[in-house]
Design an enzyme around this catalytic site. Sequence first.
Site, PDB file in Angstrom:
ATOM      1  N   CYS A  26       0.852  -1.239   0.181  1.00 30.45           N
ATOM      2  CA  CYS A  26      -0.022  -0.082   0.159  1.00 30.45           C
ATOM      3  C   CYS A  26       0.989   0.994   0.047  1.00 30.45           C
ATOM      4  CB  CYS A  26      -0.831  -0.063   1.181  1.00 30.45           C
ATOM      5  SG  CYS A  26      -2.104  -1.313   1.114  1.00 30.45           S
ATOM      6  N   ARG A  71       4.072  -0.447  -4.407  1.00 32.43           N
ATOM      7  CA  ARG A  71       3.864  -0.715  -3.134  1.00 32.43           C
ATOM      8  C   ARG A  71       2.365  -1.607  -3.059  1.00 32.43           C
ATOM      9  NH1 ARG A  71       6.940   1.907   0.886  1.00 32.43           N
ATOM     10  NH2 ARG A  71       5.073   1.230   2.234  1.00 32.43           N
ATOM     11  N   TRP A 103      -2.428  -2.744  -1.580  1.00 32.15           N
ATOM     12  CA  TRP A 103      -2.164  -4.262  -1.699  1.00 32.15           C
ATOM     13  C   TRP A 103      -3.134  -5.064  -0.779  1.00 32.15           C
ATOM     14  CZ3 TRP A 103      -0.088  -8.060   1.465  1.00 32.15           C
ATOM     15  CH2 TRP A 103       0.437  -9.183   0.828  1.00 32.15           C
ATOM     16  N   ASN A 124      -2.209   2.529   5.459  1.00 32.89           N
ATOM     17  CA  ASN A 124      -1.003   1.317   5.114  1.00 32.89           C
ATOM     18  C   ASN A 124      -0.687   0.509   6.407  1.00 32.89           C
ATOM     19  OD1 ASN A 124       2.252   1.365   4.391  1.00 32.89           O
ATOM     20  ND2 ASN A 124       1.076  -0.134   4.312  1.00 32.89           N
ATOM     21  N   GLY A 125      -1.184  -0.678   6.284  1.00 30.37           N
ATOM     22  CA  GLY A 125      -0.821  -1.530   7.552  1.00 30.37           C
ATOM     23  C   GLY A 125      -1.972  -2.616   7.928  1.00 30.37           C
ATOM     24  N   GLU A 147      18.663 -17.325  -4.353  1.00 29.84           N
ATOM     25  CA  GLU A 147      18.628 -15.891  -5.035  1.00 29.84           C
ATOM     26  C   GLU A 147      17.844 -16.189  -6.499  1.00 29.84           C
ATOM     27  OE1 GLU A 147      17.658 -13.364  -4.118  1.00 29.84           O
ATOM     28  OE2 GLU A 147      17.574 -11.968  -5.524  1.00 29.84           O
ATOM     29  N   LYS A 200      14.036 -15.169  -7.759  1.00 28.42           N
ATOM     30  CA  LYS A 200      13.737 -14.065  -8.780  1.00 28.42           C
ATOM     31  C   LYS A 200      12.889 -14.930 -10.085  1.00 28.42           C
ATOM     32  CE  LYS A 200      14.810 -11.399  -7.435  1.00 28.42           C
ATOM     33  NZ  LYS A 200      15.477 -10.614  -6.149  1.00 28.42           N
ATOM     34  N   GLU A 203       9.248 -15.354  -8.648  1.00 31.88           N
ATOM     35  CA  GLU A 203       8.491 -13.905  -8.316  1.00 31.88           C
ATOM     36  C   GLU A 203       7.942 -13.211  -9.525  1.00 31.88           C
ATOM     37  OE1 GLU A 203      11.688 -11.303  -6.617  1.00 31.88           O
ATOM     38  OE2 GLU A 203       9.944 -10.924  -6.226  1.00 31.88           O
ATOM     39  N   HIS A 222      18.920 -37.124  -2.207  1.00 31.41           N
ATOM     40  CA  HIS A 222      18.161 -37.836  -0.994  1.00 31.41           C
ATOM     41  C   HIS A 222      16.812 -37.737  -1.227  1.00 31.41           C
ATOM     42  CE1 HIS A 222      22.230 -38.617   0.935  1.00 31.41           C
ATOM     43  NE2 HIS A 222      22.599 -37.442   0.299  1.00 31.41           N
ATOM     44  N   LYS A 250       6.216  -4.257  -3.147  1.00 33.27           N
ATOM     45  CA  LYS A 250       7.422  -4.082  -2.536  1.00 33.27           C
ATOM     46  C   LYS A 250       7.271  -3.748  -1.188  1.00 33.27           C
ATOM     47  CE  LYS A 250      11.964  -2.503  -4.130  1.00 33.27           C
ATOM     48  NZ  LYS A 250      12.390  -3.935  -4.582  1.00 33.27           N
TER      49      LYS A 250
END
Length: 607
Positions: free
Chosen positions: A2, A27, A76, A100-101, A480, A484, A487, A503, A602
């Site tokens: 957000c 965001r 978001w 936001n939160g 990493e 990447k 996503e 294994h 983000k």
Amino acid sequence: MCGIIGFTGNIDAKEVLLQGLKSLEYRGYDSAGISFFTENGVNTIKSVGKVDGLADKVASVAADVVTKCGIGHTRWATHGGVSEVNCHPHHYGRVTLIHNGIIENYKELQEELAADGKEPVSQTDSEIAAMVIDSCYKNNPIKAIKKAVKKFTGAYAFCIMFEDHPGSIYAIRNGSPLVATTTPSGTIIASDMVALIKYSKDYFVLPEHHIAHLTSKNITITDLDYNEIEPDMLHVNWDMAAARKGGYDYFMLKEIHEQPEALRNTIAPRIKDGMPDFSTDGIPDSLFSDINRIIITACGTAMHAGLIGRNMIEKLTRVPVTVEIASEFRYQDPILDSKTLVITISQSGETADTLAALRLAKENGAKTLSVVNVKGSSIARESDYVLYTHAGPEIAVASTKAYTVQLAAMYLIAFRFAVIRGSVSEDKIKKYVAELEKVPSFVQKMLSCDKAIEPISRKLLKTESLFFIGRGLDYALSCEGSIKLKEISYIHSEAYAAGELKHGTISLITDNVPVIALATQQKVFAKMISNIREVRSRGAMVIMIAGADAEVDASLCDHLITLPPIDDAFAPFGAAIVLQYIAYYTAVGRGLNVDQPRNLAKSVTVE
Ligand code: F6R
């Protein structure tokens, strides 16, 4: 997670809000909305989807509306699905707000409101917050906010307009970020500096649990006891150009290309006479001299940078280092004491779990150091010491330049710690430092491997699942590479320690499951060759990334990418670029919006 913005001044507020929301869109991009004061009261326009959709709606229904004060939100979704009714701003009684939160106790609050016959129209916790503030409001906004926030548990940044205070915006935060500035055109407050940079390079972070009152001329800040305070001003050394795509198709590609400069800016100020030096960061030697272990804690890509950092710190200092996922660490009742140094790594400096992990470390007497990109962010301010990375703003949701500068910061920490501990000779440290100084030009060279990688990525477009494998540093890099790719391309992938495949997991390898094998480390090269043969003989298409000196039999892999010569310890900087390009070109090839992958945002300011 957000993006919020408020503006009040002497120019068209709609324009300022829409431009600001565009820059904050990274965001969250489920829906967007604005509310603004007009002669006839507060108007609200909302739209499901991206900010461009909202801008079109504003142009069609409110092009001629005059307004100088308003608030805006890009969402978001957390509580309540993606719909216009759940879109912010939320309005109740005389209150209009953006949030936001997460208000964790919203259910109980909702029940209390229901007992008074008050029902929300949306499914959001944010509307409940608006209702609570309205119920506390007589005619003094600050009193109402003060009373209401006492009832909230959870994280929040609010910008609030009260119907009978036109031209004013009130803001408060707990956990979620808010930065603000005063300009000749008015005052502005937002989740991130990228929304302010058009107007000013100077700003302040609204202190937590303080109320900002924005008018067209100034911002006053009071604590919850009504004492007025002067905020600490901060300055950024980047400009509008850094927050724009500048000719690139996506921010992610631009940010990949910004890595040499970001690395130079992060490394150079910490080197003096060929030795690591943290004097300008104000980090004292005592931080390292009296500890017997290190815990690195972070989330996602930042945690992966920690995995590489651990390797270098342990190698040079022989001090034990563990790397913990922050969301796990905070609930694990970890063993902490004054001989433990907890290093938190975060691009945004606002990640809720990392911040909570830091607070836990402090409460339990550990020393704390953070590696953070955003100046003045919560993690930076709350750590005992901070080593800033200088990547500039990172807008693409998928982290690229922030990751490689985090690696550089971790290497610098390892070098400095080794000097203080005397665990490695000065000569050896100087050699390592000299190698690190070469990294920006090494990465510059690597950037031209896109021509080789784009066609290889085309081979992955129809893939449903793949594996990244490696050992040691290459295993950390595999993690990493995998995040990447997942996503932004939505291809399922897993990072696996190459020796561990047999294994159990090797049963998943078929001719439909490609393997990206990282083999940049001489020490385990022969072992990697055996592991690659194992997957190859099960039909996997193998894309291999190897060091400059590697002798690779042509039959071993389908595609080989060789790094330019560099000490193995620094190979991650080069391999990271290859992995970033693989993810980028695969996502572009699949026709996806690379900068705004589905379901993500983000700066994860909720747990
Ligand atoms: C992945 C990515 C995330 C972040 C994570 C932590 O590309 O960007 O995994 O690394 O959300 O964010 P910060 O570094 O802001 O704490």
